[in-house]
Design an enzyme around this catalytic site. Structure first.
Site, mmCIF file in Angstrom:
data_model
loop_
_atom_site.group_PDB
_atom_site.id
_atom_site.type_symbol
_atom_site.label_atom_id
_atom_site.label_comp_id
_atom_site.label_asym_id
_atom_site.label_seq_id
_atom_site.Cartn_x
_atom_site.Cartn_y
_atom_site.Cartn_z
ATOM 1 N N ARG A 1 9.127 -90.363 16.548
ATOM 2 C CA ARG A 1 10.076 -90.738 15.642
ATOM 3 C C ARG A 1 10.910 -89.553 14.483
ATOM 4 O O ARG A 1 10.245 -89.110 14.329
ATOM 5 C CB ARG A 1 10.025 -92.205 15.041
ATOM 6 C CG ARG A 1 10.652 -92.149 14.488
ATOM 7 C CD ARG A 1 10.703 -93.143 13.051
ATOM 8 N NE ARG A 1 11.357 -93.569 11.768
ATOM 9 C CZ ARG A 1 11.028 -93.770 10.495
ATOM 10 N NH1 ARG A 1 9.832 -94.327 10.048
ATOM 11 N NH2 ARG A 1 11.897 -94.418 9.721
ATOM 12 N N ALA B 1 11.930 -98.116 4.460
ATOM 13 C CA ALA B 1 12.613 -98.657 3.985
ATOM 14 C C ALA B 1 12.645 -99.076 3.207
ATOM 15 O O ALA B 1 13.243 -99.031 3.040
ATOM 16 C CB ALA B 1 13.480 -98.656 6.052
ATOM 17 N N PRO C 1 8.138 -100.766 8.496
ATOM 18 C CA PRO C 1 8.913 -100.515 9.429
ATOM 19 C C PRO C 1 8.959 -99.252 10.515
ATOM 20 O O PRO C 1 9.328 -98.149 9.529
ATOM 21 C CB PRO C 1 10.364 -100.983 9.430
ATOM 22 C CG PRO C 1 10.462 -101.095 7.747
ATOM 23 C CD PRO C 1 8.671 -101.118 7.264
ATOM 24 N N ASN C 2 8.862 -99.088 11.466
ATOM 25 C CA ASN C 2 8.980 -97.997 12.234
ATOM 26 C C ASN C 2 7.806 -96.645 11.876
ATOM 27 O O ASN C 2 8.138 -95.676 12.786
ATOM 28 C CB ASN C 2 10.153 -97.333 11.854
ATOM 29 C CG ASN C 2 11.257 -98.136 11.825
ATOM 30 O OD1 ASN C 2 11.469 -98.587 13.056
ATOM 31 N ND2 ASN C 2 12.159 -98.706 11.163
ATOM 32 N N GLU D 1 1.922 -95.357 -3.375
ATOM 33 C CA GLU D 1 2.656 -94.701 -3.041
ATOM 34 C C GLU D 1 2.388 -93.535 -2.318
ATOM 35 O O GLU D 1 2.736 -92.271 -2.614
ATOM 36 C CB GLU D 1 3.784 -94.622 -3.838
ATOM 37 C CG GLU D 1 5.171 -94.878 -3.257
ATOM 38 C CD GLU D 1 6.669 -94.785 -3.890
ATOM 39 O OE1 GLU D 1 6.013 -95.617 -5.124
ATOM 40 O OE2 GLU D 1 7.500 -94.882 -3.256
ATOM 41 N N HIS E 1 4.929 -91.164 1.644
ATOM 42 C CA HIS E 1 5.632 -91.094 2.014
ATOM 43 C C HIS E 1 5.387 -89.510 2.386
ATOM 44 O O HIS E 1 5.537 -88.411 1.938
ATOM 45 C CB HIS E 1 7.276 -90.687 1.333
ATOM 46 C CG HIS E 1 7.118 -92.328 0.746
ATOM 47 N ND1 HIS E 1 8.020 -92.990 1.715
ATOM 48 C CD2 HIS E 1 7.778 -92.237 -0.354
ATOM 49 C CE1 HIS E 1 8.064 -94.657 0.837
ATOM 50 N NE2 HIS E 1 7.942 -93.915 -1.135
ATOM 51 N N ARG F 1 16.600 -86.311 0.471
ATOM 52 C CA ARG F 1 17.237 -86.918 1.617
ATOM 53 C C ARG F 1 18.161 -87.647 1.003
ATOM 54 O O ARG F 1 18.288 -87.004 -0.065
ATOM 55 C CB ARG F 1 15.977 -87.904 1.740
ATOM 56 C CG ARG F 1 14.399 -86.936 2.939
ATOM 57 C CD ARG F 1 13.904 -87.265 3.929
ATOM 58 N NE ARG F 1 14.301 -88.173 4.918
ATOM 59 C CZ ARG F 1 14.221 -89.036 5.553
ATOM 60 N NH1 ARG F 1 12.639 -89.425 5.547
ATOM 61 N NH2 ARG F 1 14.894 -89.460 6.689
ATOM 62 N N ASN G 1 2.596 -97.046 2.496
ATOM 63 C CA ASN G 1 4.045 -96.688 3.209
ATOM 64 C C ASN G 1 4.341 -98.099 2.945
ATOM 65 O O ASN G 1 5.114 -97.840 4.251
ATOM 66 C CB ASN G 1 3.887 -95.273 3.780
ATOM 67 C CG ASN G 1 5.185 -94.841 4.358
ATOM 68 O OD1 ASN G 1 6.239 -94.696 3.397
ATOM 69 N ND2 ASN G 1 5.281 -93.368 4.857
ATOM 70 N N TYR H 1 9.061 -86.382 10.679
ATOM 71 C CA TYR H 1 7.907 -86.900 10.819
ATOM 72 C C TYR H 1 6.307 -86.331 11.287
ATOM 73 O O TYR H 1 5.759 -87.330 11.566
ATOM 74 C CB TYR H 1 7.883 -88.532 10.949
ATOM 75 C CG TYR H 1 9.059 -89.153 10.247
ATOM 76 C CD1 TYR H 1 9.039 -89.227 8.902
ATOM 77 C CD2 TYR H 1 10.402 -89.661 10.733
ATOM 78 C CE1 TYR H 1 9.481 -90.063 7.718
ATOM 79 C CE2 TYR H 1 11.507 -90.413 10.246
ATOM 80 C CZ TYR H 1 10.809 -90.626 8.905
ATOM 81 O OH TYR H 1 12.129 -90.888 8.244
HETATM 82 C C1 DQA Z 1 9.010 -92.587 4.715
HETATM 83 C C2 DQA Z 1 10.914 -92.769 4.542
HETATM 84 C C3 DQA Z 1 11.679 -93.577 4.603
HETATM 85 O O1 DQA Z 1 12.858 -93.497 3.548
HETATM 86 C C4 DQA Z 1 11.422 -93.935 5.709
HETATM 87 O O2 DQA Z 1 12.523 -95.370 6.361
HETATM 88 C C5 DQA Z 1 10.600 -93.404 6.289
HETATM 89 C C6 DQA Z 1 9.081 -93.124 6.144
HETATM 90 C C7 DQA Z 1 8.345 -91.784 4.789
HETATM 91 O O3 DQA Z 1 6.996 -91.438 4.954
HETATM 92 O O4 DQA Z 1 8.812 -90.303 4.269
HETATM 93 O O5 DQA Z 1 10.858 -94.923 7.516
HETATM 94 O O6 DQA Z 1 8.822 -93.943 4.050
#
Ligand code: DQA
Length: 141
Positions: free
Chosen positions: A18, A75, A10-11, A96, A98, A105, A72, A23
């Protein structure tokens, strides 16, 4: 041809606009073009969804079809026992990724429900993490 699947949660469709201070400024579509150009011998499929169950369905449907999956879960990393259960059930290695360093964080981002079940983890180096993940899967599948 060898195939790799990238799944973004998501997102991550909002990359570029964003929280660019966290990011970056680049959309994933732009980055993906560059990534595919760097690995012309690999088919890199891409799937983004904002829905937890869609991540699970995609993981299940993709098992055995790729040399590896780069995931990835955004959240859902920090909330989804269900995605963790899926990752452990797969035969396909999962990396995985990120973009940010979740270990540095907010406290709620520091736990990952998939970390124990993945082949490798990359975080905190921006979008370059996806390239390293592709490299890892090519070298370790
Ligand atoms: C994320 C880190 C997560 O905590 C966050 O909710 C994201 C992106 C990252 O790629 O740094 O949406 O997975």
């Amino acid at each position: 041809m060898k195939k790799i699947l990238i799944i973004n949660g998501p997102n991550l469709n909002l990359l570029g606009k964003r929280q660019p201070e966290i990011y970056g400024n680049k959309s994933f579509e732009t980055y993906l073009k560059e990534l595919r150009d760097k690995f012309p011998d690999i088919i890199i499929d891409y799937y983004q969804t904002n829905h937890e169950g869609d991540i699970i369905d995609k993981l299940q449907a993709s098992d055995g079809k790729y040399i590896g999956i780069i995931l990835n879960p955004a959240a859902y990393t920090h909330t989804s026992i269900a995605i963790g259960d899926t990752v452990i059930a797969l035969d396909t290695p999962v990396v995985e990724v990120h973009i940010s360093d979740i270990s540095k964080r907010e406290g709620f981002r520091q736990y990952s429900y998939i970390a124990d079940y993945v082949a490798h983890r990359i975080m905190g180096i921006g979008l370059d993490g996806y390239e390293l993940a592709v490299q890892y899967l090519i070298e370790n599948h």
